[in-house]
Structure formats: C-alpha cells, structure tokens
Design an enzyme around this catalytic site. Structure first.
Site, PDB file in Angstrom:
ATOM      1  N   PHE A 124       1.026  -1.262   0.119  1.00  0.00           N
ATOM      2  CA  PHE A 124      -0.069   0.000  -0.168  1.00  0.00           C
ATOM      3  C   PHE A 124       0.883   1.299  -0.113  1.00  0.00           C
ATOM      4  CE2 PHE A 124      -2.630   3.661   1.783  1.00  0.00           C
ATOM      5  CZ  PHE A 124      -3.310   3.563   0.609  1.00  0.00           C
ATOM      6  N   THR A 125       0.684   2.202  -0.746  1.00  0.00           N
ATOM      7  CA  THR A 125       1.283   3.482  -0.972  1.00  0.00           C
ATOM      8  C   THR A 125       2.161   3.969   0.300  1.00  0.00           C
ATOM      9  OG1 THR A 125      -0.545   4.907  -0.968  1.00  0.00           O
ATOM     10  CG2 THR A 125       0.200   4.219  -3.004  1.00  0.00           C
ATOM     11  N   ARG A 382      -6.009   3.748  -9.904  1.00  0.00           N
ATOM     12  CA  ARG A 382      -4.906   2.842  -8.950  1.00  0.00           C
ATOM     13  C   ARG A 382      -4.260   1.935 -10.152  1.00  0.00           C
ATOM     14  NH1 ARG A 382      -4.372   4.437  -3.512  1.00  0.00           N
ATOM     15  NH2 ARG A 382      -3.491   5.636  -4.665  1.00  0.00           N
ATOM     16  N   PHE A 448       0.847  10.320  -7.646  1.00  0.00           N
ATOM     17  CA  PHE A 448      -0.607  10.198  -7.981  1.00  0.00           C
ATOM     18  C   PHE A 448      -1.522  11.388  -7.325  1.00  0.00           C
ATOM     19  CE2 PHE A 448      -2.020   8.717  -4.059  1.00  0.00           C
ATOM     20  CZ  PHE A 448      -0.878   7.959  -3.717  1.00  0.00           C
TER      21      PHE A 448
HETATM   22  N1  F0G Z   1      -3.576   1.114   5.022  1.00  0.00           N
HETATM   23  C1  F0G Z   1      -4.346   0.984   4.056  1.00  0.00           C
HETATM   24  C2  F0G Z   1      -4.797  -0.545   3.334  1.00  0.00           C
HETATM   25  C3  F0G Z   1      -5.131   2.250   3.383  1.00  0.00           C
HETATM   26  O1  F0G Z   1      -6.012   1.905   2.336  1.00  0.00           O
HETATM   27  C4  F0G Z   1      -4.838   3.517   3.836  1.00  0.00           C
HETATM   28  C5  F0G Z   1      -5.354   4.784   3.418  1.00  0.00           C
HETATM   29  C6  F0G Z   1      -3.788   3.477   4.872  1.00  0.00           C
HETATM   30  C7  F0G Z   1      -3.188   2.370   5.210  1.00  0.00           C
HETATM   31  C8  F0G Z   1      -3.362   4.911   5.452  1.00  0.00           C
HETATM   32  O2  F0G Z   1      -4.190   5.420   6.269  1.00  0.00           O
HETATM   33  O3  F0G Z   1      -4.834   7.383   5.145  1.00  0.00           O
HETATM   34  O4  F0G Z   1      -5.386   7.007   7.654  1.00  0.00           O
HETATM   35  O5  F0G Z   1      -3.222   7.451   6.784  1.00  0.00           O
HETATM   36  N2  F0G Z   1      -6.174   4.616   2.276  1.00  0.00           N
HETATM   37  C9  F0G Z   1      -6.899   5.613   1.632  1.00  0.00           C
HETATM   38  C10 F0G Z   1      -7.663   5.083   0.439  1.00  0.00           C
HETATM   39  C11 F0G Z   1      -6.152   6.956   1.750  1.00  0.00           C
HETATM   40  O6  F0G Z   1      -8.139   5.812  -0.227  1.00  0.00           O
HETATM   41  O7  F0G Z   1      -7.207   4.019  -0.099  1.00  0.00           O
HETATM   42  P1  F0G Z   1      -4.604   6.776   6.444  1.00  0.00           P
END
Ligand code: F0G
Length: 457
Positions: A124-125, A382, A448
């Site tokens: 995950f990014t 994505r 992105f």
């Molecule tokens: N891990 C996963 C799997 C996530 O999807 C996200 C955030 C984070 C960690 C980070 O959490 O935003 O509270 O700092 N995902 C959002 C998305 C940004 O749009 O998928 P965060």
C-alpha cells in the site's frame, strides 16, 4: 426485502449537492490537470474517490462529539477509546495517532533497521513509503491470484506461504522484523484474507521469531467475508471473528477513517510492553501525548463509539453488499472488473476496458477523467500512476491497472449506485472515444496525488 439488504438506518440530516452540466465538468477536469485528486469537491456529484474519512457518522457518534474532554493529558475520551480497542481488537496496548499513516510511521521507525525486509500481501502506498524511509525493502508475498484481475478464489488477499518461507530462507529471519498482513488488501481490489491463512502465517512467523503486524484498516470487512465464505464461521458473530483474526497478530496499525467509521483518527496497537514503551516515546515527537496522539478528545470519543458500531452485523452486511450490488451490475453488463468483488470498492480493469491504449498512455487515469466528465462521479486511478517509478527512473508497471469506485460507508443509496453503473456502462459502450493521457507535471514521491496530465491528441 428485495435481492439486496436495504439500509439498516434512516436519514436524519442531508447534505445537498450542487448539480453540474457536462460542459462544467469538461472545464473542471481540464483545470484539475485530468487528475481527479485535484478536482474541487463542489464540482463532484457522487464522490467515490475514497472510503477514507468519508463515512457518515451515526447520531450517537455526533452526540459523542459533544462530550469531548479537551484536556491536554488524561482525557476521559482517551480511556474510552483505549477500552474499545482492547475489547473489540483484543490487544493489550494502544497508542492513538491522527490517522493510519501516523501509526505506520511509528511502527516503521521502531521496528525497521537499515537493510531489513518487510514481506507483505501487496504494497500500500503510504505503508511502503514508511518502510522505505526507514531503510527497509518491501517484498510482495501475496498469492499469484492477487495480481490477476479475475480469479476464482474467495480469499485473493492470502499470503503465499511458500513465497514467505522462501524469503526467510533467502535473507534470513533476523533481517525480517515483521510481516505486514493487510486485511483486506486495498490494492488487490479490497480482497480478504482467510482465517486459515492468518493462522498459518502466525505459525510460520512464530517459528522464525518474526512478528506479525496487521494493517487492520478494513478488518471488519475482512471478518464479514470470513463469515460469508469460510467454512466453520457462519454461526460466529463479526465480533468473535474479528477477535480471532487479531489473536494471530502481535499488533496492528489502523486507519480509523475506514472501519472505525470516523472522519479522522487511527491507532497503533500491540501485545508487547517494550514495543509500547518505544511507541509512547515516539508518539510525543510526531503526534502528541500518548493520551491524544494528534486527536481532539471528541474525535477519540466518536472513534470509540464507531468501533462498537462497526461490528454490528446489519451494518457490515449492508456496507459490503452495497459494494457487491454495484459490482454485479457492472459485471452483468460486461464491464471488466476485478473479481471477486472486494469489500470497499469496485475496481474497473482499465487495461481490458481500453485495449486501444498502452499502459504508457495511462488508461486508468484517462478512464477516471472520462467517468467524471460523463456523470460527475469521482473515482481514483490505481495503476501505473499510483505505482510510481522504479529506481532506474522508468515507470513501474503494475499488473493491475484499475479505476477504483470506492464506496463511503452509510453515505450513498442504491439509487446513487445505479447512476454510477449507468454512466460506466454507457462509457463502456463508447469506449473507443476515450483518449490516453500524458504527464505534464510529476512530483518525485506519491505522484498520483498532484501530477497533472494532458490528453494525447
Ligand atoms: N493502509 C491501507 C490499506 C489504506 O487503504 C490506507 C489509506 C492506509 C493504510 C493509510 O491510512 O489514510 O488513515 O493514513 N487509504 C486511503 C485510500 C487513503 O483511499 O485507500 P490513512
């Protein structure tokens, strides 16, 4: 009841939406550099950019905001949040953070040393960015099906145990501080991990003295899939399943903005006291006192309330089944989507949708822009843009090139889902008219969010 579970709630307040014309939207997307992240939300009709921080809170959560104890230290809302996490997730120690990446920062700094490897079920990014900032290398150990757009596997998020064991043999267990298991896997399409797989990951890890840390961001959705599709869990409650899942981890990072049903908040939780002590030393540097971690008292209270609500069966059934409804509608019309359909979003396979575009022509970015212009629905790329560049400077080409239609929790109705489906189906029938995009501005990290593009004429 029809062929889907209708809303297990009624609507007490509404937010009016400004309607726009196609001409307005053509102008707006051009101004936003064809990047849906750069659109003003006032120009959006149905916002499916993300399910993060976009949930509708319940009346009880709004009431929670009124009993915020805004003390700098020892706020009583903190004790409620701590209690909720201990009770529902089962970990002994909790550190609050402003959101998920705040917890990722603490965990990565504490546990990763230069030259370490961190296996995970797909990247995950922000998670990967923190691992790398601390000298670690992320290694993808998801099963091959996780990278296939269509696979007949109910738990496409599973860890490939052979890949995990091979990594341990190759680099040595002492170079692996922990394995990060995401439940569910966002980038694979919101795909769940089975209880059986979680149990086996724990066994292998324990044997090798490797810790298991979950990215618990969408763990309640994962629990729902286990109840629905894994043998032996049909009669267990969501709360029981969640507790069992967490029992196979040493800790977790959490973005409360998803499965805790709040607009801001997160936490790091763990079983080991030493780790907790280290985390409390760092949290004061980055987030705030260990009794607020970057959150207002009222936000902690709302998150505590949200944590209890999130394990309610009717809530989570409606949440996931609404996503399935949208996905099934697209699938029945022949639109190529990631299958099985995941828990938080429907991912359109942009390579299949736009076969006349190469990955260099950024098909997912182009499709997201086209959907916005067609109906005012905002989605997210994505694909190659999100994946960034490799060390040698070339694009990193992910196998999955997708557009994510992410459903906020408790916000939109089934009629909204119909609008989205009609628009995407209409574009699919006219897909040949969609042109590719090229970069005109590109930042060095997490490109992105702020890149700008132009159509390829
Ligand atoms: N891990 C996963 C799997 C996530 O999807 C996200 C955030 C984070 C960690 C980070 O959490 O935003 O509270 O700092 N995902 C959002 C998305 C940004 O749009 O998928 P965060």
């Amino acid at each position: 009841m029809g062929n889907y579970p209708a809303e297990p709630f009624k609507i007490k307040a509404v937010e009016n939406i400004e309607m726009t014309t196609k001409e307005d939207r053509k102008e707006a997307i051009k101004e936003a550099g064809y990047n849906t992240f750069l659109l003003d939300s006032d120009d959006v009709y149905i916002d499916l950019l993300t399910d993060s921080g976009t949930s509708a809170m319940s009346d009880e959560q709004w009431a929670s905001l009124m009993i915020g104890d805004e003390a700098y230290a020892g706020s009583n809302n903190w004790y409620k949040l701590e209690e909720a996490v201990k009770e529902v997730y089962g970990f002994d120690y909790v550190v609050p953070t402003h959101q998920g990446r705040g917890a990722e920062n603490l965990l990565s700094q504490i546990m990763i040393e230069e030259g370490d490897y961190i296996p995970g079920n797909m990247y995950f990014t922000t998670t990967k960015a923190h691992q790398e900032l601390n000298g670690g290398t992320f290694v993808d150990v998801i099963i091959d099906e996780g990278h296939q757009s269509v696979a007949d596997h109910p738990f496409k998020g599973n860890v490939d145990l052979e890949k995990y064991k091979d990594l341990i043999d190759e680099v040595g267990a002492d170079k692996i501080p922990y394995i990060c298991v995401a439940v569910t896997v966002n980038m694979a399409g919101g795909q769940p991990v089975s209880m059986d797989n979680l149990r086996k990951v724990k066994e292998i890890s324990e044997r090798n003295s490797i810790k298991v840390m979950y990215d618990a961001t969408r763990c309640v959705e994962n629990a729902y899939f286990i109840k629905k599709n894994e043998e032996g869990y049909q009669d267990k409650s969501i709360a029981e399943i969640l507790k069992e899942m967490m029992s196979y981890a040493d800790g977790c990072t959490m973005s409360g903005k998803k499965d805790c049903l709040v607009n801001i908040g997160g936490f790091l939780a763990m079983d080991e006291e030493d780790l907790y002590q280290e985390a409390t030393q760092l949290v004061v540097v980055y987030e705030g006192m260990p009794t607020y971690g970057g959150l207002a008292g009222r936000d902690m209270e709302a998150m505590a309330t949200g944590i209890y609500e999130s394990v309610n069966y009717e809530y989570i059934e409606h949440r996931v089944e609404q996503v399935q409804y949208l996905g099934n509608k697209l699938d029945e019309a022949g639109v190529p989507i990631i299958k099985p359909i995941g828990g938080h979003a429907v991912f359109i396979d942009a390579k299949e949708f736009l076969p006349h575009l190469s990955q260099d022509e950024l098909p997912a970015q182009a499709l997201a822009a086209a959907i916005y212009v067609d109906s005012g629905v905002r989605s997210m790329e994505r694909g190659v843009v999100s994946a960034g560049r490799d060390e040698d400077g070339s694009h990193h080409y992910p196998k999955l090139e997708t557009v994510r239609l992410t459903i906020p929790r408790r916000v939109y109705t089934y009629a909204h889902m119909d609008v989205v489906a009609d628009s995407v189906i209409n574009l699919y029938e006219n897909r040949k008219n969609i042109k590719g995009l090229k970069f005109v501005y590109e930042p060095p990290v997490l490109r992105f969010f702020t890149s700008r593009f132009e159509p390829i004429e």
